[in-house]
Design an enzyme around this catalytic site. Structure first.
Site, PDB file in Angstrom:
ATOM      1  N   TYR A 171       0.826  -1.210   0.000  1.00 32.80           N
ATOM      2  CA  TYR A 171       0.000   0.000   0.000  1.00 32.80           C
ATOM      3  C   TYR A 171       0.861   1.262   0.000  1.00 32.80           C
ATOM      4  O   TYR A 171       0.456   2.287  -0.547  1.00 32.80           O
ATOM      5  CB  TYR A 171      -0.889   0.049   1.256  1.00 32.80           C
ATOM      6  CG  TYR A 171      -2.195  -0.702   1.157  1.00 32.80           C
ATOM      7  CD1 TYR A 171      -2.227  -2.044   0.807  1.00 32.80           C
ATOM      8  CD2 TYR A 171      -3.399  -0.068   1.451  1.00 32.80           C
ATOM      9  CE1 TYR A 171      -3.426  -2.725   0.746  1.00 32.80           C
ATOM     10  CE2 TYR A 171      -4.597  -0.740   1.393  1.00 32.80           C
ATOM     11  CZ  TYR A 171      -4.614  -2.066   1.038  1.00 32.80           C
ATOM     12  OH  TYR A 171      -5.806  -2.730   0.987  1.00 32.80           O
ATOM     13  N   LYS A 227       4.075 -15.040   2.330  1.00 31.32           N
ATOM     14  CA  LYS A 227       4.269 -15.736   1.060  1.00 31.32           C
ATOM     15  C   LYS A 227       5.784 -15.923   0.917  1.00 31.32           C
ATOM     16  O   LYS A 227       6.414 -15.447  -0.022  1.00 31.32           O
ATOM     17  CB  LYS A 227       3.644 -14.903  -0.078  1.00 31.32           C
ATOM     18  CG  LYS A 227       3.564 -15.618  -1.416  1.00 31.32           C
ATOM     19  CD  LYS A 227       2.527 -16.722  -1.493  1.00 31.32           C
ATOM     20  CE  LYS A 227       2.641 -17.455  -2.811  1.00 31.32           C
ATOM     21  NZ  LYS A 227       1.859 -18.704  -2.882  1.00 31.32           N
ATOM     22  N   ASP A 257      -2.091 -18.232   0.555  1.00 29.09           N
ATOM     23  CA  ASP A 257      -3.069 -18.963  -0.264  1.00 29.09           C
ATOM     24  C   ASP A 257      -3.682 -20.114   0.539  1.00 29.09           C
ATOM     25  O   ASP A 257      -4.894 -20.340   0.528  1.00 29.09           O
ATOM     26  CB  ASP A 257      -2.442 -19.451  -1.586  1.00 29.09           C
ATOM     27  CG  ASP A 257      -1.122 -20.181  -1.416  1.00 29.09           C
ATOM     28  OD1 ASP A 257      -0.524 -20.134  -0.308  1.00 29.09           O
ATOM     29  OD2 ASP A 257      -0.670 -20.834  -2.387  1.00 29.09           O
ATOM     30  N   ASP A 284      -5.959  -7.247   4.484  1.00 31.27           N
ATOM     31  CA  ASP A 284      -7.128  -6.654   3.828  1.00 31.27           C
ATOM     32  C   ASP A 284      -8.003  -7.755   3.240  1.00 31.27           C
ATOM     33  O   ASP A 284      -9.219  -7.805   3.448  1.00 31.27           O
ATOM     34  CB  ASP A 284      -6.662  -5.690   2.721  1.00 31.27           C
ATOM     35  CG  ASP A 284      -7.822  -5.091   1.951  1.00 31.27           C
ATOM     36  OD1 ASP A 284      -8.784  -4.645   2.593  1.00 31.27           O
ATOM     37  OD2 ASP A 284      -7.761  -5.077   0.706  1.00 31.27           O
ATOM     38  N   ASP A 317     -11.739  -9.630   4.944  1.00 30.68           N
ATOM     39  CA  ASP A 317     -13.049  -9.686   4.273  1.00 30.68           C
ATOM     40  C   ASP A 317     -13.561 -11.130   4.224  1.00 30.68           C
ATOM     41  O   ASP A 317     -14.744 -11.397   4.448  1.00 30.68           O
ATOM     42  CB  ASP A 317     -12.960  -9.163   2.828  1.00 30.68           C
ATOM     43  CG  ASP A 317     -13.279  -7.674   2.717  1.00 30.68           C
ATOM     44  OD1 ASP A 317     -13.049  -6.936   3.697  1.00 30.68           O
ATOM     45  OD2 ASP A 317     -13.749  -7.250   1.642  1.00 30.68           O
TER      46      ASP A 317
HETATM   47  C1  IPM Z   1     -10.264  -1.759   4.393  1.00 30.22           C
HETATM   48  C2  IPM Z   1     -10.626  -1.168   3.054  1.00 30.22           C
HETATM   49  C3  IPM Z   1      -9.557  -0.163   2.637  1.00 30.22           C
HETATM   50  C4  IPM Z   1      -8.249  -0.906   2.525  1.00 30.22           C
HETATM   51  C5  IPM Z   1      -9.888   0.598   1.338  1.00 30.22           C
HETATM   52  C6  IPM Z   1     -11.214   1.318   1.410  1.00 30.22           C
HETATM   53  C7  IPM Z   1      -8.789   1.568   0.972  1.00 30.22           C
HETATM   54  O1  IPM Z   1     -10.795  -2.167   2.115  1.00 30.22           O
HETATM   55  O2  IPM Z   1     -10.129  -0.977   5.364  1.00 30.22           O
HETATM   56  O3  IPM Z   1     -10.132  -2.979   4.473  1.00 30.22           O
HETATM   57  O4  IPM Z   1      -7.937  -1.464   1.466  1.00 30.22           O
HETATM   58  O5  IPM Z   1      -7.495  -0.905   3.499  1.00 30.22           O
HETATM   59 MG    MG Z   2     -10.685  -4.124   2.925  1.00 26.54          MG
END
Ligand code: IPM
Ligand code: MG
Length: 370
Positions: free
Chosen positions: A147, A198, A230, A254, A258
């Protein structure tokens, strides 16, 4: 004695941000009434709301407000439909959210994923795969990795083609400080850390594994294992109950957070805490739902406010040390769920006793339960 009055910058942002923020603020007012603390809550625009109000995703006045606050309660930013109207560096994700993370050195991102017993049926896994339950803390490094590492650029090639480059780098101290956060948190839980990398392909993955292994020596009571990212993505689907603390670099965290959130039934349930420096009394932090702005349901009183409310609870715990108040908020959520209240994302027709409610009613029930 810790101080009993706190200044909070409330940045609701875009999409469902304002409506879920409203419910979290309701809950904080209920905490004030019950726990004899006081919150000075100042709202300010961020994201597209910042661009519309002051021409910047993170207006100077909003940034100054954050600087003089004890913590930031953040909603969500980003409206992909409007992206084409401003250069990519000025879009809310980079110009507001990533900038806040970087400027306030919020390197430690904690994302607790817990499948509530009453929501087991909205978990996409079959009951036999849920095992002994899903209760995972994702510890995500937040200010390094791909990032933020330079160089980062897009160049033009012959023939109208482009080439885009991102760099993924980690230094020993960056890995050490986040590893300590993971081990310390494991001590408050089930004493297990799974470190994700990784290392079979990436240089920084090899370093990550070495440094984490070295750090673990200071925590002989915590079990450490390593997993390639993975495989971790697969193991989350196959046997999530094997995980306690998942230690991840920025992008892996990240993605895996999710995935883990989906196991807890809905991204609308997942809060996060991004922590920086502590002055002993207060640890500065930014608290936000892990989900996005959900423009498709924004403004319709449909969004689940629980991720925002849980984020406020994390703020009470990690920034202000108000452990009992944080627990009261979390209990109020659990009670609301146990009583059958469901927003659309966690509603299932297979539960005859469930009451489908909107954003504001869910907030009312939780605030009343504090
Ligand atoms: C998160 C989000 C952010 C990230 C985006 C909105 C930039 O997906 O906080 O997980 O990638 O960190
Ligand atoms: Mg995210």
């Amino acid at each position: 004695m810790s101080k009993q009055s706190y200044t909070i910058a409330a940045l609701a942002g875009d999409g469902i941000g304002p409506e879920v923020m409203r419910e979290a603020l309701k809950v904080l007012r209920a905490v004030e009434a019950r726990f004899g603390v006081s919150f000075e809550i100042v709202e300010a625009p961020v994201g597209w709301a910042g661009i519309d109000a002051a021409g910047q995703a993170l207006p100077d006045a909003t940034f100054e407000l954050c600087r003089r606050s004890d913590a930031i309660l953040f909603g969500s930013v980003g409206l992909p439909d409007r992206d084409a109207s401003v250069p990519k560096q000025e879009r809310p994700e980079r110009a507001a959210l990533l900038r806040l993370r970087k400027q306030f050195r919020l390197y430690a991102n904690l994302r607790p994923v817990k499948l509530l017993k009453d929501l087991a049926h909205v978990c996409p896994l079959k009951p036999e795969r849920q095992g002994t339950g899903i209760d995972i803390l994702v510890v995500r490094e937040l200010t390094g990795g791909v990032y933020f590492t330079n160089p980062k650029w897009t160049e033009e090639l012959d023939g109208g083609h482009h080439r885009a480059v991102d760099t993924m780098g980690y230094s020993t101290p960056e890995i050490q400080r986040i590893a300590h956060v993971a081990f310390q948190n494991a001590r408050l839980r089930r004493h297990k850390v799974t470190s994700i990398d990784k290392a079979n392909v990436l240089e920084n993955g090899v370093l990550w594994r070495q440094v984490v292994t070295e750090c673990a020596k200071g925590y002989p009571d915590v079990a450490l294992d390593h997993m390639f990212v993975d495989n971790a993505a697969m193991q989350l689907m196959l046997k999530p109950s094997q995980f306690d603390v998942l230690l991840c670099e920025n992008m892996f965290g990240d993605i895996l957070s999710d995935e883990a959130a989906a196991l807890a039934g809905s991204l609308g349930m997942l809060p996060s805490a991004s922590l920086g420096a502590s002055n002993g009394d207060v640890t500065f932090g930014l608290f936000e739902p892990a989900g996005g702005t959900a423009p498709d349901i924004a403004g319709q009183n449909l969004a689940n406010p629980i991720a925002q409310i849980f984020s406020a609870a994390l703020m009470l715990r990690y920034s202000f040390g108000l452990t009992a108040a944080a627990a009261a908020v979390e209990d109020a959520v659990v009670k609301a769920i146990a009583a059958g209240f469901r927003t659309g994302d966690i509603f299932s027709p297979t539960e005859p006793a469930a009451k489908r409610v909107g954003t504001s009613e869910m907030g009312d029930v939780i605030a009343a339960g504090v």
